[in-house]
Design a protein around this motif. Structure first.
Motif, PDB file in Angstrom:
ATOM      1  N   GLY A 204       9.570  -0.608   7.150  1.00 12.76           N
ATOM      2  CA  GLY A 204      10.673  -1.503   6.817  1.00 12.76           C
ATOM      3  C   GLY A 204      10.243  -2.934   6.575  1.00 12.76           C
ATOM      4  N   LEU A 205       8.945  -3.134   6.319  1.00 13.97           N
ATOM      5  CA  LEU A 205       8.414  -4.491   6.168  1.00 13.97           C
ATOM      6  C   LEU A 205       9.112  -5.271   5.059  1.00 13.97           C
ATOM      7  CD1 LEU A 205       4.537  -4.273   6.584  1.00 13.97           C
ATOM      8  CD2 LEU A 205       6.138  -5.568   7.951  1.00 13.97           C
ATOM      9  N   LEU A 206       9.320  -4.631   3.904  1.00 13.06           N
ATOM     10  CA  LEU A 206       9.854  -5.351   2.754  1.00 13.06           C
ATOM     11  C   LEU A 206      11.349  -5.155   2.563  1.00 13.06           C
ATOM     12  CD1 LEU A 206       7.017  -4.818   0.116  1.00 13.06           C
ATOM     13  CD2 LEU A 206       7.375  -6.735   1.652  1.00 13.06           C
ATOM     14  N   SER A 207      11.968  -4.316   3.386  1.00 14.13           N
ATOM     15  CA  SER A 207      13.390  -4.052   3.158  1.00 14.13           C
ATOM     16  C   SER A 207      14.264  -4.317   4.381  1.00 14.13           C
ATOM     17  CB  SER A 207      13.572  -2.590   2.732  1.00 14.13           C
ATOM     18  OG  SER A 207      13.062  -1.715   3.724  1.00 14.13           O
ATOM     19  N   VAL A 237      16.014  -2.573  -9.111  1.00 12.40           N
ATOM     20  CA  VAL A 237      16.532  -1.769  -8.004  1.00 12.40           C
ATOM     21  C   VAL A 237      15.643  -0.556  -7.773  1.00 12.40           C
ATOM     22  CG1 VAL A 237      18.481  -0.395  -7.190  1.00 12.40           C
ATOM     23  CG2 VAL A 237      18.896  -2.542  -8.384  1.00 12.40           C
ATOM     24  N   MET A 238      15.250   0.115  -8.858  1.00  9.90           N
ATOM     25  CA  MET A 238      14.384   1.293  -8.734  1.00  9.90           C
ATOM     26  C   MET A 238      13.047   0.934  -8.094  1.00  9.90           C
ATOM     27  SD  MET A 238      15.844   4.078  -9.862  1.00  9.90           S
ATOM     28  CE  MET A 238      14.582   5.197 -10.443  1.00  9.90           C
ATOM     29  N   ALA A 239      12.518  -0.225  -8.434  1.00  6.31           N
ATOM     30  CA  ALA A 239      11.238  -0.651  -7.868  1.00  6.31           C
ATOM     31  C   ALA A 239      11.348  -0.877  -6.369  1.00  6.31           C
ATOM     32  CB  ALA A 239      10.768  -1.926  -8.561  1.00  6.31           C
ATOM     33  N   GLY A 244      10.031   1.007  -0.947  1.00 10.01           N
ATOM     34  CA  GLY A 244      10.480   1.475   0.364  1.00 10.01           C
ATOM     35  C   GLY A 244       9.948   2.861   0.681  1.00 10.01           C
ATOM     36  N   GLY A 245       9.922   3.748  -0.310  1.00  6.79           N
ATOM     37  CA  GLY A 245       9.387   5.093  -0.107  1.00  6.79           C
ATOM     38  C   GLY A 245       7.897   5.088   0.180  1.00  6.79           C
ATOM     39  N   ASN A 252       4.208   6.115   8.370  1.00  8.12           N
ATOM     40  CA  ASN A 252       4.001   7.365   9.105  1.00  8.12           C
ATOM     41  C   ASN A 252       2.527   7.743   9.174  1.00  8.12           C
ATOM     42  OD1 ASN A 252       6.652   8.921   9.875  1.00  8.12           O
ATOM     43  ND2 ASN A 252       7.077   7.903   7.949  1.00  8.12           N
ATOM     44  N   LEU A 253       1.784   7.451   8.114  1.00  8.73           N
ATOM     45  CA  LEU A 253       0.349   7.733   8.115  1.00  8.73           C
ATOM     46  C   LEU A 253      -0.364   6.888   9.165  1.00  8.73           C
ATOM     47  CD1 LEU A 253      -2.151   9.072   6.865  1.00  8.73           C
ATOM     48  CD2 LEU A 253      -2.214   7.219   5.179  1.00  8.73           C
ATOM     49  N   VAL A 254      -0.033   5.596   9.208  1.00  7.01           N
ATOM     50  CA  VAL A 254      -0.634   4.702  10.209  1.00  7.01           C
ATOM     51  C   VAL A 254      -0.286   5.177  11.621  1.00  7.01           C
ATOM     52  CG1 VAL A 254      -0.570   2.362  11.150  1.00  7.01           C
ATOM     53  CG2 VAL A 254      -0.714   2.700   8.682  1.00  7.01           C
TER      54      VAL A 254
END
Length: 271
Positions: A204-207, A237-239, A244-245, A252-254
Motif C-alpha cells: 500500500g506504499l503508493l495507494s 487510472v489504469m496505471a 497497486g497490483g 507478499n514476496l518480501v
C-alpha cells in the motif's frame, strides 16, 4: 487520439491493446496533463513514497516497545492505558483525525497547514530544505501512523500473550531463564503474523495515503488519482491500479522471504 489509442474500438480490444503497450513499457497518455502517464506518475510517486516510508518507519519504531510494555505490565495501569488509546485510534476516522490535527496546527506556529514545502523553500540551504520537508511531514505521518500503531500493537500484544502461555515457554520459565530472555524468545516467536502485515503495508506504499494526501494538500499520487477519476483519465487510472497490483505481489514476496529467514520451520521446497 481515438484512433491512436484504439478508443473507437470495443472495450475488449482496448484492454488487450493496453496490455500490449504495457509490455513495451508504454503506459499510455494522460489527457488531463497532456503528457505520458509514466511521466505524470514519476513526478508525483516520489512524494507519496516519502510519506509512506516515513509512516512505516515511524509506526514500527513504536509498535514493538509498546507491545513489550503491555506484556511486561499486564493488566496494570500502563497496559490498560495503551489498550484504551489503541481502541480509540483504531476506530477514529483518518480524515477526521487529519482535520483535527490541521486545526491544532493553527495554534502552533511551527506546524504548517499543509503542502510539502514552504513558500521560501528555494531560498533555504540544503539542510534547511530537508528540515522544511520533515516539518511538513509531521501531520500526514501522524495521521497515517496512529491508527496503524494502534492496530499493530493490539496484534503484537495478543500474539505475545499467546506465545507466553504455550508449553515451551513454561519450560523456559522452569529452567530459570531471566524474564528478559524469555520475553526475547516470545517476541521472536510472535513475528510471523507481524511480517505478513508488514508485507501488506509495503503493497500500500503508493495507494494507502490517498485520502490523507488530499486533506493535507500533500502533492502525491492521491490528488493525481482523484483528478484522474473525476476527469475520466482512463490510462492514468489504469496505471494506478496496475502499480497497486505489482506492489501487492512484491509485498507478499518480501513477506515470504522474511518469514523463511526469520522462522527456520518455514522452508519453500518442492514436494
Amino acid at each position: 487520439y481515438k484512433e491512436k489509442f484504439h478508443l473507437d474500438k470495443p472495450g475488449v480490444i482496448q484492454y488487450f491493446s493496453w496490455l500490449k503497450s504495457i509490455l513495451k513499457l508504454d503506459w499510455g497518455y494522460s489527457f488531463t496533463y497532456k503528457a505520458p502517464v509514466i511521466k505524470v506518475i514519476t513526478l508525483h510517486a516520489f512524494n507519496t513514497l516519502i510519506l509512506s516510508l516515513s509512516t512505516i518507519v515511524f509506526s514500527w519504531l513504536f509498535v514493538f516497545p509498546l507491545g513489550i510494555i503491555c506484556v511486561r505490565y499486564k493488566e496494570r495501569f500502563i497496559d490498560k492505558t495503551i489498550t484504551f488509546f489503541s481502541y480509540i485510534f483504531i476506530s477514529f476516522p483518518t480524515f477526521l483525525l487529519a482535520i483535527f490535527l490541521l486545526y491544532l496546527a493553527t495554534f502552533i506556529d511551527f506546524l504548517p497547514l499543509g503542502g510539502m514545502r514552504s513558500l521560501n523553500f528555494d531560498e533555504l540551504s540544503k539542510i534547511g530544505k530537508i528540515f522544511d520537508i520533515l516539518k511538513h511531514l509531521i501531520i500526514p505521518t501522524l495521521v497515517l501512523s496512529l491508527g496503524s500503531i494502534a492496530y499493530l500493537v493490539r496484534i503484537l500484544r495478543a500474539n505475545l500473550f499467546e506465545v507466553l502461555s504455550s508449553p515451551f515457554m513454561n519450560a523456559l520459565k522452569a529452567r530459570g531463564l531471566p524474564k528478559r530472555k524469555i520475553l526475547f524468545h516470545a517476541l521472536k516467536n510472535s513475528l510471523n503474523p507481524m511480517i505478513t502485515i508488514f508485507g501488506y503495508q509495503l503493497s500500500g506504499l503508493l495507494s494507502g495515503a490517498a485520502l490523507t494526501e488530499i486533506i493535507c494538500s500533500w502533492p502525491g499520487l492521491g490528488q493525481v488519482m482523484l483528478g484522474a477519476v473525476r476527469s475520466q483519465d482512463l490510462y492514468l487510472v489504469m496505471a494506478s491500479v496496475f502499480i497497486g497490483g505489482l506492489l501487492l505481489i512484491l509485498g507478499n514476496l518480501v513477506a515470504d522471504i522474511l518469514l523463511a529467514w526469520v522462522d527456520p520451520r518455514i522452508r519453500y521446497e518442492r514436494f
